[in-house]
Design a protein around this motif. Structure first.
Motif, short mmCIF file in Angstrom:
data_model
loop_
_atom_site.label_atom_id
_atom_site.label_comp_id
_atom_site.label_asym_id
_atom_site.label_seq_id
_atom_site.Cartn_x
_atom_site.Cartn_y
_atom_site.Cartn_z
N TYR A 218 0.82 -1.23 0.00
CA TYR A 218 0.00 0.00 0.00
C TYR A 218 0.85 1.28 0.00
CZ TYR A 218 -3.01 -3.85 1.30
OH TYR A 218 -3.63 -5.07 1.30
N GLY A 219 2.04 1.16 -0.59
CA GLY A 219 2.91 2.34 -0.70
C GLY A 219 3.70 2.64 0.56
N LYS A 220 3.49 1.85 1.62
CA LYS A 220 4.18 2.10 2.89
C LYS A 220 5.55 1.41 2.89
CE LYS A 220 0.91 4.47 4.91
NZ LYS A 220 0.96 5.50 3.86
N MET A 221 6.35 1.79 1.92
CA MET A 221 7.71 1.25 1.85
C MET A 221 8.65 2.42 1.63
SD MET A 221 7.82 -2.40 0.12
CE MET A 221 7.24 -2.25 -1.53
N LYS A 222 9.80 2.31 2.23
CA LYS A 222 10.80 3.36 2.02
C LYS A 222 12.03 2.76 1.34
CE LYS A 222 9.73 6.72 5.59
NZ LYS A 222 10.18 7.31 6.85
N ARG A 223 12.58 3.52 0.41
CA ARG A 223 13.78 3.07 -0.27
C ARG A 223 14.81 4.18 -0.29
NH1 ARG A 223 12.09 -1.01 0.61
NH2 ARG A 223 11.49 -2.78 -0.67
N ASP A 224 16.06 3.78 -0.13
CA ASP A 224 17.16 4.73 -0.17
C ASP A 224 17.60 4.84 -1.63
OD1 ASP A 224 19.21 6.40 0.52
OD2 ASP A 224 19.94 5.17 2.17
N GLN A 260 19.17 8.80 2.51
CA GLN A 260 17.91 9.56 2.61
C GLN A 260 16.73 8.71 2.12
OE1 GLN A 260 17.83 13.59 0.85
NE2 GLN A 260 19.99 13.30 0.40
N PRO A 261 16.14 7.90 2.98
CA PRO A 261 15.03 7.06 2.53
C PRO A 261 13.84 7.89 2.11
CG PRO A 261 15.64 6.54 4.79
CD PRO A 261 16.41 7.74 4.41
N VAL A 262 13.15 7.43 1.06
CA VAL A 262 12.01 8.15 0.52
C VAL A 262 10.82 7.19 0.47
CG1 VAL A 262 11.10 9.26 -1.57
CG2 VAL A 262 13.49 9.61 -0.91
N GLU A 263 9.67 7.67 0.90
CA GLU A 263 8.47 6.82 0.83
C GLU A 263 8.06 6.67 -0.64
OE1 GLU A 263 4.30 6.71 3.15
OE2 GLU A 263 6.17 6.33 4.21
N LEU A 264 7.64 5.46 -0.97
CA LEU A 264 7.30 5.12 -2.35
C LEU A 264 6.27 6.09 -2.94
CD1 LEU A 264 8.22 2.99 -4.30
CD2 LEU A 264 6.39 1.50 -3.53
N THR A 294 14.77 0.59 3.38
CA THR A 294 16.23 0.52 3.27
C THR A 294 16.78 1.92 3.54
OG1 THR A 294 16.29 0.96 0.88
CG2 THR A 294 16.16 -1.35 1.56
N TYR A 295 17.86 1.96 4.28
CA TYR A 295 18.44 3.24 4.70
C TYR A 295 19.91 2.98 4.98
CZ TYR A 295 18.78 7.52 7.65
OH TYR A 295 19.13 8.73 8.20
N ALA A 296 20.77 3.58 4.18
CA ALA A 296 22.21 3.30 4.27
C ALA A 296 22.93 4.22 5.25
CB ALA A 296 22.85 3.45 2.89
N ASP A 297 23.66 3.60 6.16
CA ASP A 297 24.64 4.35 6.96
C ASP A 297 25.91 4.39 6.11
OD1 ASP A 297 26.90 4.85 8.54
OD2 ASP A 297 25.99 3.99 10.34
N ILE A 298 26.33 5.59 5.73
CA ILE A 298 27.48 5.69 4.81
C ILE A 298 28.70 6.36 5.45
CG2 ILE A 298 26.21 5.52 2.63
CD1 ILE A 298 26.13 8.59 2.55
N ASP A 299 28.76 6.33 6.79
CA ASP A 299 29.90 6.95 7.48
C ASP A 299 31.25 6.40 7.01
OD1 ASP A 299 28.03 8.38 8.81
OD2 ASP A 299 28.24 7.37 10.74
N GLU A 300 31.32 5.07 6.86
CA GLU A 300 32.58 4.45 6.43
C GLU A 300 32.99 4.92 5.04
OE1 GLU A 300 34.79 1.95 7.88
OE2 GLU A 300 33.78 2.81 9.63
N LEU A 301 32.00 4.99 4.16
CA LEU A 301 32.26 5.42 2.78
C LEU A 301 32.81 6.85 2.77
CD1 LEU A 301 31.80 4.49 -0.26
CD2 LEU A 301 29.73 5.89 -0.17
N ILE A 302 32.13 7.73 3.49
CA ILE A 302 32.54 9.14 3.54
C ILE A 302 33.96 9.26 4.11
CG2 ILE A 302 32.05 11.40 4.57
CD1 ILE A 302 29.04 10.49 4.58
N LYS A 303 34.21 8.49 5.17
CA LYS A 303 35.52 8.52 5.83
C LYS A 303 36.63 8.08 4.87
CE LYS A 303 37.22 5.62 9.18
NZ LYS A 303 36.97 4.36 9.17
N ASP A 304 36.36 7.04 4.09
CA ASP A 304 37.41 6.45 3.26
C ASP A 304 37.60 7.11 1.90
OD1 ASP A 304 37.93 4.78 5.34
OD2 ASP A 304 37.32 2.93 4.36
#
Length: 331
Positions: A218-224, A260-264, A294-304
């Protein structure tokens, strides 16, 4: 005396696929030699793959071989023939829902094929293997955002299970043979030349042709949602940075996401606005294998790599729609 030295190649499997094509194009534009492999399978319209390929073939430094990862003899002959320094494995049987229908395809391509790649990388002492994993490995992870330090032992689709297996196999080869490997957990990648089985593409197609769109849960999904250029920039920087040579096990995994997850339903709204038509919506319950958020923690990516994906869906969707209308000649 070195004018006869064979050039160093970057080997991209799945080069006619969405991410593979964009990466190959970027590397060729940067002056690299690229060897591409793709089996051009019919999981989605092969014409799209051929059209991507024809763009790559305009580059004199691009070589293409049609074939599958499962063909170990072919792979060995390529490693033998070309001076391959970096391997980027993006070939896989893609899609969560299709894995419910055709499980054997996933085992062949994503497990047998990936093991063949690992064996060749080991035997030919490849400098760096980068390989596609997926945000789907997180399953219904309760921790938000998803961190690369979270345990991912509960995949909810066969596709996710094969991707998690890739990470385990790569880690083992890094441990045993010091094979430098970097895993890339992609979060819902979209953009021009995208995959027709992905929501954005199927929605755009349906809206343009005045067909109803099916909205699960019913559209209640979030995707990064992560824009393709951000994904390519991230991979490119990880390649330039090189592997973690100083560690006992030279293996590391990154989330490649927008953070930044966004609702469908919001996503669909922007798409409707861009196309200039309202969608007819059919709301349906959640599908087996689908993750809620889905929601990505990207701290490692930014750091590296000192880079953070920048493109919002307000900027990215219009780019996709522009390409979509041109490609399918929709006025």
């Amino acid at each position: 005396m070195h004018q006869h030295q064979t050039p160093e190649y970057i080997f991209i499997t799945g080069c006619a696929g969405f991410i593979g094509f964009h990466l190959a194009k970027r590397l060729l534009d940067e002056g690299y030699y690229v060897l591409g492999l793709d089996n051009l399978n019919g999981y989605y319209d092969p014409q799209l793959k051929l059209d991507r390929l024809s763009i790559l073939k305009r580059h004199p430094q691009f070589s293409f071989v049609k074939g599958s990862l499962e063909n170990l003899e072919l792979l060995e002959s390529l490693f033998e023939q070309y001076n391959l320094v970096t391997v980027v494995n993006l070939a896989a049987q893609a899609g969560v829902r299709y894995s419910l229908i055709n499980p054997h395809m996933y085992i062949q391509s994503n497990l047998v094929g990936f093991t063949n790649i690992l064996e060749c990388c080991k035997t030919y002492h490849i400098n760096h293997l980068l390989y596609a994993s997926s945000s789907s490995v997180y399953g219904d992870n309760k921790q938000i955002p998803f961190s690369v330090n979270d345990r991912v032992d509960n995949p909810i689709s066969l596709y996710a299970a094969t991707k998690k297996s890739n990470e385990l196999l790569a880690y083992t080869y890094s441990h045993l043979y010091k094979l430098p490997a970097t895993g890339l957990r992609f979060f819902t990648v979209y953009g021009p030349w995208g995959r027709p089985d992905m929501a954005l593409f199927t929605f755009a197609n349906a809206i343009c042709n005045q067909q109803p769109i099916e909205i699960y849960n019913y559209g209640k999904m979030k995707r990064d949602f992560t824009y393709i250029d951000d994904v390519i920039e991230s991979i490119y920087r990880l390649m330039k940075k090189g592997p973690l040579a100083d560690q006992a096990v030279p293996h590391k995994i990154y989330n490649i996401g927008n953070n930044q997850p966004v609702e469908l339903t919001d996503f669909i709204q922007i798409l409707e606005k861009e196309i200039g038509k309202q969608a007819t919506k059919t709301f349906l319950p959640r599908q087996p294998g689908d993750v809620l958020e889905t929601y990505a923690d990207i701290d490692e990516l930014i750091k590296d790599i000192s880079y953070k994906p920048l493109v919002t869906i307000d900027e990215g969707i219009p780019q996709f729609v522009k390409w979509f209308k041109q490609y399918y000649k929709i006025s």
